[in-house]
Design a protein around this motif. Structure first.
Motif, PDB file in Angstrom:
ATOM      1  N   HIS A  92     -12.388  20.717 -87.917  1.00 41.02           N
ATOM      2  CA  HIS A  92     -11.056  21.434 -87.910  1.00 41.02           C
ATOM      3  C   HIS A  92     -11.230  22.987 -87.504  1.00 41.02           C
ATOM      4  N   ARG A  93     -12.386  23.595 -87.972  1.00 44.57           N
ATOM      5  CA  ARG A  93     -12.574  25.180 -87.384  1.00 44.57           C
ATOM      6  C   ARG A  93     -13.271  25.166 -86.266  1.00 44.57           C
ATOM      7  N   LEU A  94     -13.692  23.963 -85.630  1.00 42.50           N
ATOM      8  CA  LEU A  94     -14.391  24.314 -84.249  1.00 42.50           C
ATOM      9  C   LEU A  94     -13.424  24.949 -83.101  1.00 42.50           C
ATOM     10  N   ASP A  95     -13.850  25.830 -82.376  1.00 46.06           N
ATOM     11  CA  ASP A  95     -12.910  26.389 -81.371  1.00 46.06           C
ATOM     12  C   ASP A  95     -12.664  25.611 -80.006  1.00 46.06           C
ATOM     13  N   ASP A  96     -11.765  25.146 -79.737  1.00 40.82           N
ATOM     14  CA  ASP A  96     -11.611  24.301 -78.543  1.00 40.82           C
ATOM     15  C   ASP A  96     -11.953  25.192 -77.326  1.00 40.82           C
ATOM     16  N   VAL A  97     -11.779  26.484 -77.316  1.00 44.16           N
ATOM     17  CA  VAL A  97     -11.998  27.353 -76.240  1.00 44.16           C
ATOM     18  C   VAL A  97     -13.537  27.168 -76.182  1.00 44.16           C
ATOM     19  N   ILE A  98     -14.248  27.392 -77.196  1.00 42.84           N
ATOM     20  CA  ILE A  98     -15.959  27.719 -77.114  1.00 42.84           C
ATOM     21  C   ILE A  98     -16.450  26.413 -76.967  1.00 42.84           C
ATOM     22  N   HIS A  99     -15.692  25.461 -77.466  1.00 43.19           N
ATOM     23  CA  HIS A  99     -16.631  24.077 -77.471  1.00 43.19           C
ATOM     24  C   HIS A  99     -17.184  23.242 -76.215  1.00 43.19           C
ATOM     25  N   ALA A 100     -16.234  23.699 -75.262  1.00 41.25           N
ATOM     26  CA  ALA A 100     -16.622  23.003 -74.188  1.00 41.25           C
ATOM     27  C   ALA A 100     -18.035  23.287 -73.515  1.00 41.25           C
TER      28      ALA A 100
END
Length: 105
Positions: A14-22
């Motif tokens: 839940h703390r993963l950043d969707d913008v960075i995760h790609a």
């Protein structure tokens, strides 16, 4: 429960950043995390993407406030330099911490 308590509760995903995760954006941010500033072409070569793919992903990171784009010239040749903002460095650090927690380390 406060916002801070909610942020610390639950699974680390839940703390993963969707913008960075790609994957490509993660690679760009990881490359920039190791330097103060990098020329666009160096990042392109390091991440192994086309100019257009890098440009698109950098735009997303810039809109999120994670990357700063600076344009200028070396002689008569236009150049573009990329750097992580303080906000981007914090986001990357938090994202890595969540990944490490998920991985058990």
């Amino acid at each position: 429960m406060s916002t801070e308590e909610k942020a610390g509760a639950g699974h680390a995903r839940h703390r993963l950043d969707d913008v960075i995760h790609a994957p490509v954006r993660f690679s760009i941010v990881a490359t920039l995390a190791g330097v103060d500033e990098a020329e666009f072409a160096m990042v392109r070569d390091e991440v192994e993407v086309s100019d257009s793919a890098l440009s698109k992903q950098v735009s997303t990171l810039e809109q999120a406030g994670y990357v700063r784009v600076r344009k200028g010239y070396i002689g008569k040749r236009p150049r573009t330099w990329l750097s992580l903002t303080a906000h981007g460095r914090r986001a990357f650090s938090d994202h890595l911490a969540a990944l490490r927690e998920i991985a058990g380390g």
